[in-house]
Write a protein that holds these residues in place. Structure first.
Motif, PDB file in Angstrom:
ATOM      1  N   ALA A  32      22.768 -19.966   4.897  1.00  8.91           N
ATOM      2  CA  ALA A  32      22.821 -19.431   6.264  1.00  8.91           C
ATOM      3  C   ALA A  32      24.100 -18.646   6.489  1.00  8.91           C
ATOM      4  N   MET A  33      25.230 -19.192   6.037  1.00  3.72           N
ATOM      5  CA  MET A  33      26.499 -18.489   6.232  1.00  3.72           C
ATOM      6  C   MET A  33      26.549 -17.194   5.440  1.00  3.72           C
ATOM      7  N   HIS A  34      25.947 -17.197   4.251  1.00  4.14           N
ATOM      8  CA  HIS A  34      25.912 -15.974   3.438  1.00  4.14           C
ATOM      9  C   HIS A  34      25.203 -14.851   4.179  1.00  4.14           C
ATOM     10  N   TRP A  35      23.986 -15.122   4.658  1.00  3.92           N
ATOM     11  CA  TRP A  35      23.205 -14.067   5.300  1.00  3.92           C
ATOM     12  C   TRP A  35      23.725 -13.730   6.690  1.00  3.92           C
ATOM     13  N   LEU A  36      24.271 -14.705   7.398  1.00  5.74           N
ATOM     14  CA  LEU A  36      24.882 -14.403   8.696  1.00  5.74           C
ATOM     15  C   LEU A  36      26.117 -13.521   8.525  1.00  5.74           C
ATOM     16  N   LEU A  37      26.850 -13.745   7.430  1.00  9.26           N
ATOM     17  CA  LEU A  37      28.014 -12.901   7.171  1.00  9.26           C
ATOM     18  C   LEU A  37      27.587 -11.483   6.824  1.00  9.26           C
ATOM     19  N   VAL A  38      26.503 -11.364   6.064  1.00  8.03           N
ATOM     20  CA  VAL A  38      25.955 -10.036   5.768  1.00  8.03           C
ATOM     21  C   VAL A  38      25.610  -9.306   7.065  1.00  8.03           C
ATOM     22  N   ILE A  39      24.911 -10.000   7.960  1.00  7.37           N
ATOM     23  CA  ILE A  39      24.528  -9.397   9.239  1.00  7.37           C
ATOM     24  C   ILE A  39      25.770  -9.090  10.076  1.00  7.37           C
ATOM     25  N   GLY A  40      26.698 -10.027  10.116  1.00  8.98           N
ATOM     26  CA  GLY A  40      27.898  -9.851  10.925  1.00  8.98           C
ATOM     27  C   GLY A  40      28.728  -8.659  10.487  1.00  8.98           C
TER      28      GLY A  40
END
Length: 232
Positions: A20-28
């Motif tokens: 979750a943190m990986h993909w949220l960071l990508v989006i962020g």
């Protein structure tokens, strides 16, 4: 029989918080980039807060999270890195359970760069002063403008590092025939054919949910304190 074989030949390697943190960071980071180039500075500020929260959580999870998330389990010394680099030309190298020695450098560098870019942005001063960073009151206008330029410059460096990371993912997919994206989505990777019997020894154990909740509360408190410039 087939179900049992599937269970032993596909190992859980990434827990839900890491994915979750990986993909949220990508989006962020994507939102930060888009809002920055389009001068949507209010949203740029809010997306920066979100990225700060994610990075703080990833750093925290790298200390107390599941085994494959912990820095101590994948950050290696120069010898291990050089030994791994010497095998890059081979297609038959075994899977790394988590980040390999070279990929660990990419993770640490990217997290460090993202944190540096965010911190610079917190002190940056906008030209008209409307959307300056929340900590810009702690620096002079001249210094704040300098930090704003550094914020932009280091973000561009971050983009190049991300491009290099993507190139490595493509290299592994095309040349070494390893899908690194799939496991970051569903959390599992294939077990090497010769190591089926070792599945139980390498199966990932999830960290306690309470650890994540505690970290989330602390990270939220830190981001909130930063957003109000520590003026309580």
């Amino acid at each position: 029989m087939e179900a049992a074989l599937a269970d032993t030949t596909n190992l859980r390697v990434w827990d839900l918080p890491v994915r979750a943190m990986h993909w949220l960071l990508v989006i962020g980071i994507g939102v930060c980039w888009w809002t920055g180039i389009n001068n949507e500075l209010e949203y740029h500020l809010w997306s920066g807060y979100a990225v700060l929260w994610i990075v703080l959580m990833r750093l925290y999870w790298g200390l107390v999270g599941s085994p494959t998330a912990r820095f101590v389990n994948f950050v290696r010394g120069p010898k291990a890195i050089l030994d791994y680099v010497s095998t890059l030309h081979r297609r038959d190298t075994p899977h790394s359970h988590g980040h390999n020695a070279l990929g660990a450098i990419s993770i640490v560098v990217m997290l460090g760069l993202v944190l540096a870019v965010v911190i610079l942005g917190l002190f940056a001063v906008d030209v008209d002063g409307l959307y300056s960073g929340p900590l810009s009151s702690y620096v002079t206008f001249k210094r704040g403008r300098h930090l704003a330029h550094l914020h932009y410059h280091w973000f561009n460096i971050l983009l190049w590092v991300i491009a290099l990371h993507l190139a490595a993912v493509i290299f592994y997919f095309i040349y070494k025939r390893r899908n690194l994206i799939g496991p970051m989505i569903h959390g599992r990777r294939p077990l090497d054919a010769g190591n089926v019997g070792d599945a139980a020894e390498t199966e990932m154990e999830d960290a306690s949910l309470w650890r994540f909740v505690i970290g989330a509360v602390v990270a939220t408190a830190i981001v909130y304190a930063v957003s109000i410039a520590f003026y309580f």
